[in-house]
Design a protein around this motif. Structure first.
Motif, mmCIF file in Angstrom:
data_model
loop_
_atom_site.group_PDB
_atom_site.id
_atom_site.type_symbol
_atom_site.label_atom_id
_atom_site.label_comp_id
_atom_site.label_asym_id
_atom_site.label_seq_id
_atom_site.Cartn_x
_atom_site.Cartn_y
_atom_site.Cartn_z
ATOM 1 N N THR A 36 65.508 65.837 9.186
ATOM 2 C CA THR A 36 65.481 67.092 10.879
ATOM 3 C C THR A 36 65.311 68.465 10.204
ATOM 4 N N SER A 37 64.752 69.394 10.303
ATOM 5 C CA SER A 37 63.981 70.333 10.277
ATOM 6 C C SER A 37 66.004 71.061 9.967
ATOM 7 N N ALA A 38 66.222 72.412 10.054
ATOM 8 C CA ALA A 38 67.015 73.393 10.355
ATOM 9 C C ALA A 38 66.431 73.949 12.203
ATOM 10 N N VAL A 49 67.098 79.547 11.776
ATOM 11 C CA VAL A 49 67.792 80.002 11.097
ATOM 12 C C VAL A 49 67.279 79.875 9.199
ATOM 13 N N THR A 50 66.550 79.037 8.940
ATOM 14 C CA THR A 50 65.529 79.501 7.385
ATOM 15 C C THR A 50 65.616 80.236 7.230
ATOM 16 N N ASP A 51 64.867 81.567 7.942
ATOM 17 C CA ASP A 51 64.700 83.176 8.013
ATOM 18 C C ASP A 51 65.955 83.586 7.515
ATOM 19 N N GLY A 114 71.042 75.351 6.261
ATOM 20 C CA GLY A 114 70.224 75.285 7.663
ATOM 21 C C GLY A 114 69.997 73.652 8.115
ATOM 22 N N GLU A 115 69.257 73.285 7.401
ATOM 23 C CA GLU A 115 69.091 71.135 7.700
ATOM 24 C C GLU A 115 70.111 70.848 7.487
ATOM 25 N N TYR A 116 71.106 71.250 6.236
ATOM 26 C CA TYR A 116 72.597 70.009 6.416
ATOM 27 C C TYR A 116 72.971 70.486 7.807
ATOM 28 N N GLY A 168 65.765 67.658 5.975
ATOM 29 C CA GLY A 168 65.222 67.213 4.920
ATOM 30 C C GLY A 168 64.982 68.780 4.525
ATOM 31 N N PHE A 169 64.228 69.158 3.726
ATOM 32 C CA PHE A 169 63.819 70.500 2.969
ATOM 33 C C PHE A 169 64.063 70.546 1.714
ATOM 34 N N TYR A 170 65.392 69.455 1.051
ATOM 35 C CA TYR A 170 65.837 69.645 -0.102
ATOM 36 C C TYR A 170 66.161 68.199 -0.611
ATOM 37 N N SER A 182 58.924 73.833 -0.920
ATOM 38 C CA SER A 182 58.495 75.532 -0.181
ATOM 39 C C SER A 182 58.290 75.204 1.216
ATOM 40 N N ARG A 183 58.549 76.227 1.599
ATOM 41 C CA ARG A 183 58.346 76.321 3.231
ATOM 42 C C ARG A 183 58.350 75.514 3.790
ATOM 43 N N GLY A 184 58.349 74.715 4.875
ATOM 44 C CA GLY A 184 58.255 73.308 5.799
ATOM 45 C C GLY A 184 58.323 71.829 5.439
ATOM 46 N N GLY A 185 58.566 72.437 4.414
ATOM 47 C CA GLY A 185 58.856 70.666 3.217
ATOM 48 C C GLY A 185 59.818 69.752 4.334
ATOM 49 N N SER A 186 60.236 69.779 5.272
ATOM 50 C CA SER A 186 60.926 68.955 5.767
ATOM 51 C C SER A 186 60.293 67.583 5.919
ATOM 52 N N ASP A 187 58.997 68.340 5.899
ATOM 53 C CA ASP A 187 57.461 66.894 6.390
ATOM 54 C C ASP A 187 57.593 66.384 5.130
HETATM 55 N N1 ASP Z 1 63.401 74.851 7.515
HETATM 56 C C1 ASP Z 1 62.366 75.031 6.096
HETATM 57 C C2 ASP Z 1 61.592 76.079 6.895
HETATM 58 O O1 ASP Z 1 61.814 76.403 8.116
HETATM 59 C C3 ASP Z 1 61.974 73.323 5.978
HETATM 60 C C4 ASP Z 1 61.092 73.090 7.254
HETATM 61 O O2 ASP Z 1 61.931 73.437 8.270
HETATM 62 O O3 ASP Z 1 60.267 72.212 7.396
HETATM 63 O O4 ASP Z 1 60.755 76.298 6.223
#
Ligand code: ASP
Length: 445
Positions: A36-38, A49-51, A114-116, A168-170, A182-187
């Motif tokens: 999951t993402s945040a 949330v990440t922002d 956020g992800e946690y 995700g993401f970390y 990097s941003r979007g890293g949960s992918d």
């Molecule tokens: N939450 C992070 C972001 O907004 C990672 C992600 O959603 O993939 O970049």
């Protein structure tokens, strides 16, 4: 069959979205690993949330009170907890985070929360085991994922038959410190997990029903791409099509694990399948010429000339070295007998433009150098273009018929991509002409 499913921020933005996620996960027993993402935005007024976490960090850094800001995050998760009747001790989690929010806080730790938290809530809601990404996504000190160590760590944590939720993401460095991607890293996390467990498929759930042939802000109601290869997607992403993080493909490509982009709000839609080889799937064995069109505005071309340049060994190397010295990423090169054209993103050279131009003359030895701005690059991508004569002819003819001047042309030997440069003012029109001829009018064969 084992599926890894990753849900993006909009899929876990509120309790209503969590319910949709549960329906999707419960409807298929093979959806075993959930990343999951945040929590993302519920609507345009809302914030990711990440922002907000990045913003909290900036407040801490400049000594500005952050409590009101952090309260927005707390409220978001608390509302989800209450609406879904979860038992998780969120107050305890928030206390722990707030205690760490001092001047020397590790930004990666803070931003990863956020992800946690989304992972903890989702695991309870789905009745799944929670596995913290810090224990299974293990980086080396150079920032690269260590697949061997990560695989062993993940296997050690698979103790029950229950589904597994992983934020995700970390992940973590060898010293245990949290490191974000990097941003979007949960992918990317989803793709790593898919690779580690040899998944049958990696489903990436988002808020669109797949990848579109062209940008809907430019072309009205473009069609969806049903099948696309990893390589085609790389080309489109490089030119600005951004449904997935650019680096998602690497962990799954080697094992040829397909990625299916799906829509949490429209789960029955087939979405887009990203695969290694589409030949089995191409409906009539011969695919259409064009799979997708993407493009970006605002490139600058440095046009450098010197008589008999092509006969001087090492000249090109020295030219390119200059850009490396300025840490500038070159987006394209075209070399002729007496000319080299270097294509760059305008904003990247804004600061050093004049000094580089003068060094190209004085140090590298060009006789003339000039810069041309306002160039747009458009990538026309399709596995169907390869070894099929006539495609470029049709493409260029269509632009000519519409009075669009082509300024640069580039095609690599694998022939899955033609990149054309046009004036910024022709950018939208050119994409629409190409879409219209090949997709709307059906001349894609
Ligand atoms: N939450 C992070 C972001 O907004 C990672 C992600 O959603 O993939 O970049």
């Amino acid at each position: 069959m084992i599926k890894v499913v990753k849900f993006g921020g909009s899929s876990v933005a509120n309790a209503g979205q969590f319910r949709k996620v549960k329906n999707i996960v419960d409807s298929d027993i093979s959806r075993k690993f959930i990343v999951t993402s945040a929590c993302g935005k519920s609507d345009n007024e809302d914030h990711k949330v990440t922002d907000l976490l990045y913003l909290c960090h900036a407040h801490i850094k400049y000594g500005v009170p952050f409590n009101n800001l952090f309260a927005v995050i707390e409220k978001k998760y608390m509302t989800i907890k209450q609406e879904l009747n979860l038992k998780i001790d969120l107050d305890g989690e928030f206390e722990k985070i707030k205690k760490s929010m001092t001047k020397n806080i590790n930004i990666d730790y803070l931003v990863s929360r956020g992800e946690y938290l989304a992972g903890l809530c989702l695991a309870e809601y789905l009745g799944a085991d929670f596995v913290d990404a810090k224990d299974v996504i293990l980086f080396d000190y150079d920032g690269k994922v260590n697949f061997e160590r990560s695989k062993t760590a993940l296997q050690e944590r698979l103790k029950t038959d229950k589904k597994i939720v992983i934020p995700g993401f970390y992940g973590a460095l060898p010293n245990g410190k949290i490191k974000i991607m990097s941003r979007g890293g949960s992918d990317i996390t989803g793709a790593i997990i898919a690779s580690l467990i040899d998944a049958t498929i990696y489903e990436n759930w988002t808020d669109v029903s797949g990848i579109l042939v062209a940008d809907p802000r430019i072309v009205e109601n473009p069609k969806r791409i049903k099948y696309i290869t990893y390589d085609e997607l790389r080309e489109l992403s490089f030119m600005g099509a951004n449904v997935l993080h650019d680096e998602t493909i690497f962990p799954v490509k080697e094992k040829k694990i397909p990625i299916n982009i799906k829509n949490t709000n429209e789960p029955e839609n087939h979405g887009t399948m990203i695969v290694d080889d589409c030949s089995e799937r191409d409906e009539q064995k011969t695919p259409g010429f064009i799979t997708g069109i993407a493009g970006k505005k605002d490139f600058t071309v440095f046009n450098c000339t010197k008589l008999n340049l092509s006969n001087e060994v090492g000249f090109l190397k020295r030219t390119l070295q200059l850009f490396e010295d300025f840490n500038i990423n070159i987006k394209g090169i075209q070399a002729g007998i007496d000319t080299v054209n270097i294509i760059l993103e305008t904003q990247e050279i804004e600061e050093d433009r004049y000094i580089i131009l003068s060094k190209l003359k004085e140090i590298i030895g060009f006789e003339h150098v000039s810069a041309f701005d306002n160039l747009s690059l458009i990538a026309v991508v399709g596995r169907g273009m390869s070894k099929r004569p006539g495609m470029s002819g049709k493409l260029f003819a269509e632009l000519g018929l519409n009075n669009i001047n082509i300024k640069t042309i580039n095609q690599a030997i694998d022939e899955i991509n033609v990149i054309i440069g046009v004036d910024n003012k022709d950018f939208e029109k050119a994409i629409n002409c190409i879409y219209d001829r090949f997709i709307t009018r059906g001349e894609n064969k």
